[in-house]
Motif scaffolding. Structure first.
Motif, mmCIF file in Angstrom:
data_model
loop_
_atom_site.group_PDB
_atom_site.id
_atom_site.type_symbol
_atom_site.label_atom_id
_atom_site.label_comp_id
_atom_site.label_asym_id
_atom_site.label_seq_id
_atom_site.Cartn_x
_atom_site.Cartn_y
_atom_site.Cartn_z
ATOM 1 N N VAL A 101 37.178 40.220 49.096
ATOM 2 C CA VAL A 101 35.784 40.505 48.766
ATOM 3 C C VAL A 101 35.711 41.416 47.548
ATOM 4 N N ARG A 102 36.503 42.479 47.556
ATOM 5 C CA ARG A 102 36.482 43.424 46.439
ATOM 6 C C ARG A 102 36.861 42.752 45.129
ATOM 7 N N ASP A 103 37.931 41.969 45.146
ATOM 8 C CA ASP A 103 38.405 41.355 43.904
ATOM 9 C C ASP A 103 37.431 40.301 43.393
ATOM 10 N N ASN A 104 36.674 39.681 44.288
ATOM 11 C CA ASN A 104 35.626 38.771 43.841
ATOM 12 C C ASN A 104 34.577 39.510 43.034
ATOM 13 N N VAL A 105 34.099 40.625 43.568
ATOM 14 C CA VAL A 105 33.042 41.368 42.886
ATOM 15 C C VAL A 105 33.563 42.021 41.607
ATOM 16 N N ALA A 106 34.814 42.428 41.604
ATOM 17 C CA ALA A 106 35.393 43.104 40.436
ATOM 18 C C ALA A 106 35.841 42.135 39.348
ATOM 19 N N PHE A 107 35.862 40.836 39.661
ATOM 20 C CA PHE A 107 36.494 39.869 38.761
ATOM 21 C C PHE A 107 35.869 39.876 37.366
ATOM 22 N N ALA A 108 34.552 39.741 37.286
ATOM 23 C CA ALA A 108 33.892 39.658 35.984
ATOM 24 C C ALA A 108 34.026 40.966 35.210
ATOM 25 N N ALA A 109 33.914 42.097 35.919
ATOM 26 C CA ALA A 109 34.048 43.392 35.246
ATOM 27 C C ALA A 109 35.447 43.542 34.645
ATOM 28 N N ARG A 110 36.455 43.107 35.383
ATOM 29 C CA ARG A 110 37.816 43.181 34.850
ATOM 30 C C ARG A 110 37.995 42.252 33.652
ATOM 31 N N LEU A 111 37.288 41.120 33.680
ATOM 32 C CA LEU A 111 37.397 40.157 32.587
ATOM 33 C C LEU A 111 36.749 40.686 31.316
ATOM 34 N N HIS A 112 35.607 41.362 31.463
ATOM 35 C CA HIS A 112 34.829 41.785 30.306
ATOM 36 C C HIS A 112 35.072 43.230 29.891
ATOM 37 N N GLU A 113 35.438 44.087 30.832
ATOM 38 C CA GLU A 113 35.479 45.524 30.573
ATOM 39 C C GLU A 113 36.834 46.115 30.942
ATOM 40 N N ARG A 114 37.070 47.296 30.414
ATOM 41 C CA ARG A 114 38.245 48.072 30.800
ATOM 42 C C ARG A 114 37.766 49.388 31.397
ATOM 43 N N TRP A 115 37.302 49.285 32.629
ATOM 44 C CA TRP A 115 36.772 50.444 33.328
ATOM 45 C C TRP A 115 37.893 51.145 34.078
ATOM 46 N N ASP A 116 37.735 52.461 34.240
ATOM 47 C CA ASP A 116 38.692 53.190 35.067
ATOM 48 C C ASP A 116 38.443 52.824 36.530
ATOM 49 N N PRO A 117 39.433 53.020 37.406
ATOM 50 C CA PRO A 117 39.311 52.582 38.806
ATOM 51 C C PRO A 117 38.099 53.163 39.519
ATOM 52 N N ARG A 118 37.739 54.410 39.227
ATOM 53 C CA ARG A 118 36.584 55.023 39.889
ATOM 54 C C ARG A 118 35.288 54.297 39.530
ATOM 55 N N ARG A 119 35.128 54.015 38.248
ATOM 56 C CA ARG A 119 33.906 53.324 37.821
ATOM 57 C C ARG A 119 33.851 51.919 38.419
ATOM 58 N N LEU A 120 34.986 51.243 38.458
ATOM 59 C CA LEU A 120 35.021 49.894 39.026
ATOM 60 C C LEU A 120 34.684 49.924 40.510
ATOM 61 N N ASP A 121 35.233 50.894 41.231
ATOM 62 C CA ASP A 121 34.931 51.023 42.661
ATOM 63 C C ASP A 121 33.445 51.274 42.885
ATOM 64 N N ASP A 122 32.853 52.113 42.049
ATOM 65 C CA ASP A 122 31.422 52.408 42.173
ATOM 66 C C ASP A 122 30.586 51.155 41.913
ATOM 67 N N ALA A 123 30.987 50.378 40.913
ATOM 68 C CA ALA A 123 30.251 49.162 40.577
ATOM 69 C C ALA A 123 30.343 48.138 41.707
ATOM 70 N N VAL A 124 31.514 48.007 42.305
ATOM 71 C CA VAL A 124 31.699 47.080 43.427
ATOM 72 C C VAL A 124 30.854 47.525 44.614
ATOM 73 N N ALA A 125 30.886 48.827 44.920
ATOM 74 C CA ALA A 125 30.121 49.345 46.056
ATOM 75 C C ALA A 125 28.625 49.137 45.845
ATOM 76 N N TYR A 126 28.143 49.388 44.631
ATOM 77 C CA TYR A 126 26.719 49.186 44.339
ATOM 78 C C TYR A 126 26.332 47.726 44.541
ATOM 79 N N LEU A 159 26.453 41.241 39.525
ATOM 80 C CA LEU A 159 25.701 42.479 39.314
ATOM 81 C C LEU A 159 26.437 43.591 38.563
ATOM 82 N N PRO A 160 27.776 43.765 38.699
ATOM 83 C CA PRO A 160 28.395 44.881 37.998
ATOM 84 C C PRO A 160 28.169 44.886 36.492
ATOM 85 N N LEU A 161 27.994 43.725 35.876
ATOM 86 C CA LEU A 161 27.794 43.661 34.425
ATOM 87 C C LEU A 161 26.332 43.820 34.026
#
Length: 248
Positions: A101-126, A159-161
């Motif tokens: 579930v997490r990697d699904n939501v994080a997929f696009a953000a990882r593709l487009h952005e280079r966020w630090d783990p904290r920011r990525l976790d926050d975006a997934v949770a939101y 949504l993360p993007l």
């Protein structure tokens, strides 16, 4: 109210077949707009043209203009990757990746952005909170979720993007009554923060979830206006006949 999407004189062909004919349509920002009409009327083609996903069919050409928040998305040199980041699409049937579930939501953000783990976790949770999956085990394989949960996950994945526009192509067609109600509630909750354009075959659904309704027939936009006005006082006789169930 300002327009998120401005379409003027848009015609579209798949090879020799003309799918859209001189469509003029303004889609209000922050509202839910429903595209309705019988099968083959062009509503899904119009929806997909907003982020140029129709081009995946090959052999397409367009005439006219289509702007998203003022930017001409049909102009030469437009980055399709950037466009589809700003204008996300949810398909009829849920299509989660074979990941957690997490990697699904994080997929696009990882593709487009280079966020630090904290920011990525926050975006997934939101994103998961926003679609009502905030209490789910994020390490759970996405393919083990119910169909309704998978569709919510597919919406969360966009949504993360922070897209400007969310396109939904019959997002409840594969769901049961309970799942349909959940997705409809989610669509209503997203308006204001997002502009939502939804294709639906259900007139009852269009009336329940949308602020504005656009009726299409044979590639033409027949009528567009506030949903309640279209349903109770349609101006074109073809709209009245369709809503009365006389064809389609």
């Amino acid at each position: 109210m300002s327009a998120a999407v401005e379409i003027a004189g848009l015609s579209l062909w798949y090879g020799d077949f003309q799918a859209l004919r001189d469509v003029d349509l303004e889609i209000a920002a922050g509202q839910v707009t429903a595209l309705v009409g019988p099968s083959g009327c062009g509503k899904t083609t119009l929806l997909k043209s907003i982020n140029r996903m129709h081009e995946r069919s090959g052999g397409t050409r367009t005439r006219g203009s289509l702007r998203v928040h003022g930017d001409d998305v049909l102009a030469p040199g437009v980055s399709l990757l950037e466009l589809r980041r700003r204008v996300g699409l949810v398909f009829q049937r849920p299509n989660p990746l074979p990941l957690s579930v997490r990697d699904n939501v994080a997929f696009a953000a990882r593709l487009h952005e280079r966020w630090d783990p904290r920011r990525l976790d926050d975006a997934v949770a939101y994103a998961l909170d926003r679609v009502g999956l905030g209490d789910i085990d994020t390490q759970r394989p996405a393919l083990t979720l119910s169909l309704e949960q998978q569709q919510r996950l597919c919406i969360a994945r966009l949504l993360p993007l922070q897209p400007a526009v969310l396109l939904m192509d019959e997002p409840t067609s594969a769901l049961d009554l309970g799942g349909t109600e959940t997705i409809e509630q989610l669509v209503r909750s997203l308006k204001g923060d997002y502009t939502v354009v939804i294709v639906t075959h259900s007139m009852a659904q269009a009336r329940r979830v949308s602020d504005a309704c656009a009726f299409m027939l044979l590639g033409e936009l027949v009528e567009h206006g506030a949903t309640e006005r279209v349903f109770t006082d349609a101006r074109d006789p073809r709209t009245r006949e369709y809503l009365a169930g006389r064809f389609g």
